[in-house]
Structures are given as structure tokens and as C-alpha cells.
Design an enzyme around this catalytic site. Structure first.
Site, PDB file in Angstrom:
ATOM      1  N   PHE A  55       0.829  -1.208   0.000  1.00 52.54           N
ATOM      2  CA  PHE A  55       0.000   0.000   0.000  1.00 52.54           C
ATOM      3  C   PHE A  55       0.863   1.258   0.000  1.00 52.54           C
ATOM      4  O   PHE A  55       0.603   2.205  -0.762  1.00 52.54           O
ATOM      5  CB  PHE A  55      -0.908  -0.033   1.228  1.00 52.54           C
ATOM      6  N   ASP A  56       1.884   1.317   0.847  1.00 51.75           N
ATOM      7  CA  ASP A  56       2.750   2.497   0.947  1.00 51.75           C
ATOM      8  C   ASP A  56       3.411   2.820  -0.394  1.00 51.75           C
ATOM      9  O   ASP A  56       3.403   3.958  -0.863  1.00 51.75           O
ATOM     10  CB  ASP A  56       3.865   2.268   1.978  1.00 51.75           C
TER      11      ASP A  56
END
Length: 462
Positions: A210-211
Site C-alpha cells: 500500500f505504501d
């Protein structure tokens, strides 16, 4: 890829200009720090209380700490509920599914704070970096901020295995996705809420990638990313499975790279207007991005030339020089037009793709005339030239055709429509989406302490 738009946002409009958030410790929180947890009954309470004490003593704005429980099966939900009941600035949030990205998406989407952040529950990052992390977002200078363990001034204590994996992963991001930020996976990040509202629907991953996906899309959209060097101590009790996480991340890199290559994401929704400084306006008559376009065109051209020569050599084994040259040039020209469309001139989506290819074929015809004419002249002069001589003449002819191709691509096939006469942008008016992503480093009036000195700022070019 996800391209849906959250309720309350405009799919086709650009982001507003950044503004300094109002000063004051009363009212809704300015900062919402999310702590994703899974089975952390032992460490949760001391870590949250330590973070709360630090913010209460150093942060000059109202704040909130949100514990995002990722389907824990131990006493973590009870500990989080007890903290929320005893500490006014703490809130507990329960999810029935695991995934750090899923937790951040859910909490950030529901938060009313203008600045959203997250950090790991082990507090591996020194809390003194928290104010420098969010200061550029509060001041309006940047859109996202990340802590970095890989800058020269960072101080990191961790094992050789994690160090190797982290640096290798970031090298992969730089090589495959042209990422310019230094540390994708440090659990210490912040984002302005209006950016999150547009960016989160485009992020598909719900786990550890996600990051990275968030940062890559933000950078490609031209948003400004502020980096803060951090002091970081590895948690020896971390439950992260390194190999499985690395494999999932590599799959994510392939997925995002493919989506960016075909222009599947509406990154224009993330365009920013320029600031108040009159110097930020476009200077009439001065074309923008020439140096970057030249570099991109040369890189694509070099690969296309190699492809062309390989194809010519392959076709030459079973056909005459003119036929082999035409077939090799045609195939390489189609690939060259597609690559320059996306990589050199930044044209995304499928709009005008047929027209661009048709115009590219006209340019191909000019290149064919130059190279075919060179082969005809060589044959007339030398009779039966060697294969090496043919290749040498074709290289020279292609160099001349390349210069002409770039000029035609820039002026005719992919013209800079922003260069057309138009009114200069005024306050509150978003200029063309293609220009608004360029980062400038002029000081912003009212910038919070350390907003410019605590780290470095990167801005993706579209």
C-alpha cells in the site's frame, strides 16, 4: 486498478491550491495519527501513552490517535477500547479483516483531520521526527511526507538482512518505476486529507505494498513528497514475514508498472495549481520540458535503434535489403511512437492513440525515404556492399531521421497544448493539469518550523 471516486470529490476537477492550516489547539484535530495493530496486546498501551505524552508536550495543534485493529484475536481490542475510554485524544477502530493498507484506507477515509499520518506500534522511529514530518503539510508546502531510513543523515540500527532487503527493494523501485523517493516502506508517513480523498481510490493494494503504490502514484501525478531523515531502531520481535512480503511487493511493482504504462489511472485528478508567486506562472513563448523530453526521446531512440538493427538482420536473412529495411523500420516505428507517446511526451489514456499512430507512420515514411534512399545510393556507388557497410550507412541515416523525428513529434504529433495563448492563471484557478504538478522550492509564507530544513522534497514529473 481502482479508479472510483469517493463521495464528495470531483472526478474531473483538479486539487485546490495548498493553504496553511489555521493555528489553534481547540476544535477538530489538525493531525490524526493512525496506529495499525494486529495482536499487540502487550505493546499497545505503553506505545500509545508514550506517543500521546509526546504529542501533548510538543505538538502545537489539536491531535487524535486512532488505533486501527486489524482483526486481532488476542486482547488487543479490549486494550484499545480501554485507552479510548481513558484518554480523550485516543480513538479505537476495529476491522474484521487483516491488512495495513486496508486499515489506513478505512481510517483515513473516515477522518475529519486535515493532516493524516500513521506509524508502527513499536515506535521504531524517534518521535522527534513527527513534527518535522507533518510541518510541511500543515504549512501547505507539501502533499505527502515520509520518514526515510536511507538518507545520509539517518541513524538506523537493524540487522544486515533487513538492511539488504530494504535497499534492494528501493533500487528495484528506482529501476522499474523510476521512483525518486528514498524509502518506500518506512512505517512513518503523512498525507493531506484532500490528497488522500483523490489518491486512495486509485490504490488497489490492501497490505504492505500500500505504501509503495501510494507514493508511486503521487509522484507520477506531480505531487510534492517531503522526506525526513529519521533515527530508527529495528524491532527484534517484528512479526513481518520478509520473504512473503517481498514477493507480494514485486507482484505489486509489476501491476502498477503495467497500469502506468498503459495510462489506466486518471492521475490528472491529482493536479495542483501553482502558488501565489507571479514567477510561478508560465512564461509565454518559452517551451517547457525540452531537456526532459530530449533525454526520454534519446533513451527510447537508442532502444528503438537496437530493435531496428536486430529486426533488419533477422529479415535480411530471407529478404532483400529494401524489404528487410521497410519491415524492420515499420515494426520499430510503431513501438517507438507508443513509447514516446507515453514516456517522452507524457500522453496517457487511449484518446487520440489511433491518430498519433497514423501521424507516427507519416514520420516513419520520412524515415523510410531517408534510409531507403541511403541504401539505394550505396548500392549505386558500391555495387554489392558488405552487410557491415549497409549497417553503417543505415546508422548514419537513422541518426539524421531521428533528429527530424523528434522535431516532428514535438511540433506536430504531440504538440504542447499548454503553449497555446491563454489567460495567465489567477488565484484559485487551476491551470492545465499537465503543468500543475511541477514542484517549486520557494519558501511558503507562514511555513511551520523545520518545514524546509528537516528533510528533502521530491516532486514527480508527469
Amino acid at each position: 486498478m481502482r479508479t472510483d471516486t469517493p463521495t464528495g470529490t470531483t472526478a474531473t476537477g483538479t486539487l485546490p491550491a495548498r493553504e496553511h492550516l489555521p493555528v489553534g489547539t481547540a476544535g477538530p484535530p489538525v493531525l490524526d495519527v493512525v496506529i495499525p495493530v494486529f495482536n499487540e496486546e502487550k505493546d499497545l498501551e505503553p506505545c500509545v501513552r508514550r506517543l500521546h505524552d509526546h504529542l501533548a508536550g510538543t505538538f502545537p495543534y489539536a491531535f487524535r490517535i486512532t488505533v486501527a485493529d486489524n482483526a486481532s484475536t488476542d486482547r488487543t481490542p479490549l486494550v484499545a477500547a480501554a485507552l479510548a475510554a481513558s484518554v480523550p485524544e485516543v480513538r479505537a477502530f476495529r476491522l474484521e479483516q487483516k491488512g495495513r493498507g486496508r486499515a489506513l484506507r478505512a481510517v483515513w477515509a473516515a477522518s475529519d483531520a486535515p493532516v493524516l499520518a500513521y506509524m508502527d506500534v513499536d515506535l521504531s522511529t524517534d518521535l522527534n521526527a513527527l513534527l518535522p514530518l507533518v510541518a510541511p503539510l500543515i504549512s501547505g508546502h507539501s502533499d505527502l511526507a515520509i520518514g526515510s531510513r536511507l538518507t545520509r543523515s539517518s541513524r538506523v540500527v537493524r540487522g544486515a538482512k533487513r538492511e539488504f532487503v530494504s535497499r534492494t527493494y528501493n533500487l528495484i523501485l528506482r529501476g522499474s518505476l523510476a521512483a525518486r523517493f528514498s524509502d518506500a516502506q518506512c512505517g512513518f508517513k503523512a498525507i493531506r486529507r484532500e490528497v488522500a480523498e483523490r489518491l486512495l481510490p486509485m490504490v488497489e493494494d490492501t497490505g504492505w505494498f500500500f505504501d509503495t503504490e501510494l507514493l508511486v502514484l503521487a509522484e507520477r501525478a506531480g505531487l510534492r513528497i517531503h522526506e525526513v531523515p529519521v533515527d530508527w531502531v529495528d524491532d527484534p520481535d517484528s512479526t513481518v514475514h520478509i520473504v512473503r512480503t517481498a514477493v507480494d511487493d514485486l507482484k505489486g511493482v509489476l501491476r502498477v508498472g503495467r497500469a502506468l504504462a498503459v495510462g489506466a489511472l486518471p492521475l490528472d485528478r491529482l493536479a495542483r495549481p501553482f502558488g501565489d508567486d507571479p514567477r510561478d506562472g508560465r512564461i509565454d513563448g518559452v517551451p517547457g520540458g525540452l531537456a526532459r523530453q530530449l533525454v526520454g526521446f534519446c533513451a527510447v531512440g537508442a532502444l528503438s535503434t537496437l530493435c531496428y538493427l536486430l529486426l533488419y538482420s533477422m529479415f535480411r536473412a530471407g529478404a532483400g535489403p529494401q524489404t528487410a529495411n521497410a519491415a524492420a523500420l515499420l515494426l520499430s516505428a510503431v513501438a517507438n511512437t507508443a513509447a514516446n507517446r507515453r514516456l517522452t511526451f507524457g500522453v496517457r489514456g487511449r484518446e487520440r492513440v489511433v491518430r498519433h499512430q497514423a501521424q507516427g507512420l507519416v514520420v516513419f515514411g520520412i524515415g523510410l525515404a531517408l534510409t531507403s534512399g541511403s541504401l539505394a545510393a550505396l548500392d549505386a556507388a558500391a555495387g554489392s556492399p558488405s552487410h557491415g557497410t549497409e549497417l553503417a550507412v543505415l546508422v548514419v541515416a537513422n541518426l539524421a531521421a531521428t533528429v527530424l523525428r523528434f522535431l516532428l513529434f514535438r511540433a506536430w504529433v504531440f504538440p504542447d497544448r499548454r503553449a497555446l495563448p491563454r489567460p495567465r492563471p489567477t488565484g484559485g484557478t487551476a491551470p492545465d493539469a499537465g503543468t500543475s504538478g511541477t514542484a517549486t522550492d520557494a519558501p511558503t509564507p507562514g511555513t511551520a518550523p523545520d518545514a524546509r530544513t528537516a528533510g528533502t522534497t521530491t516532486g514527480g514529473r508527469r
